[in-house]
Design a protein around this motif. Sequence first.
Motif: not given
Length: 194
Positions: A19-37
Motif C-alpha cells: 500500500x503506497x499510502x501506508x498508515x500514518x501515526x503521530x508519535x507522542x512522548x509519554x507524559x511525565x508527572x511533575x507533582x501530585x500535591x
Amino acid sequence: ADYTYTIRAYYGTSISSFNSKGVTVKYLLTPKVTSVANKNGYIEVKWGAVSGASSYYVYRKAGSATSWTRVATVSKASYTDKNVKSGTNYRYTIKAYGSKTLSGYNATGWVTKYLSTPDVVSAKSYSNGIEVKWKTVKGAAEYGIYRKTGNGLWEFLTEVDGKKTAYRDKTAQKGVTYTYTVRAVYGTTTSYFN
C-alpha cells in the motif's frame, strides 16, 4: 513527529505489492508527572506538556484498586481531583492524545495519600502558654504545628503524634499576637494548611 508505515510480504524470492499510502501515526512522548500535591479539598496533579498532544487522559487507582480507571480528559497539563477522601492513597498516570493517537503511559504511576486540611477549632491563652486544638484528620500519622507573629512568616514549631488533637506552645510570650495553623502529616506527605 508523524511516521508512515507500510508492509510487504516475502516468501523466498517473491515479494508482494504494498500500500503506497501506508498508515500514518503521530508519535507522542509519554507524559511525565511533575507533582501530585494535597490542596484544600482536592489533589492537584501536574505533568510536562507533550508536543503534538491536543488533550490528556487522566487515569487513577484509588485505595487498593488494581486497575486504572479513566477519570478525566483535559486539554491542559494539570488535573484537579475533587473526588478524594482523607486517609486514602491515590495513584495517577497520564496518556497524551493527538491526531487519533494515544501515547504510552507510566504503568507504576505517581501516588500520594490524601490528607484533609486540619480544622483548627481554638487557640486559648493559659499562664504557661497558648493551647491550640484541632479536629482529627483521617490518615494522619502526625501533625505539624506552625506559628506566625503578627503579619510575619509561618514558622515550624514541632510535630506531634497523630493521636493528639492539641498542643501547648510554652514558648509564646505575653502581650504578643500569634496565629497558628496545623498540617496533617503521613511520611513525606503533608496536607494543605489554612
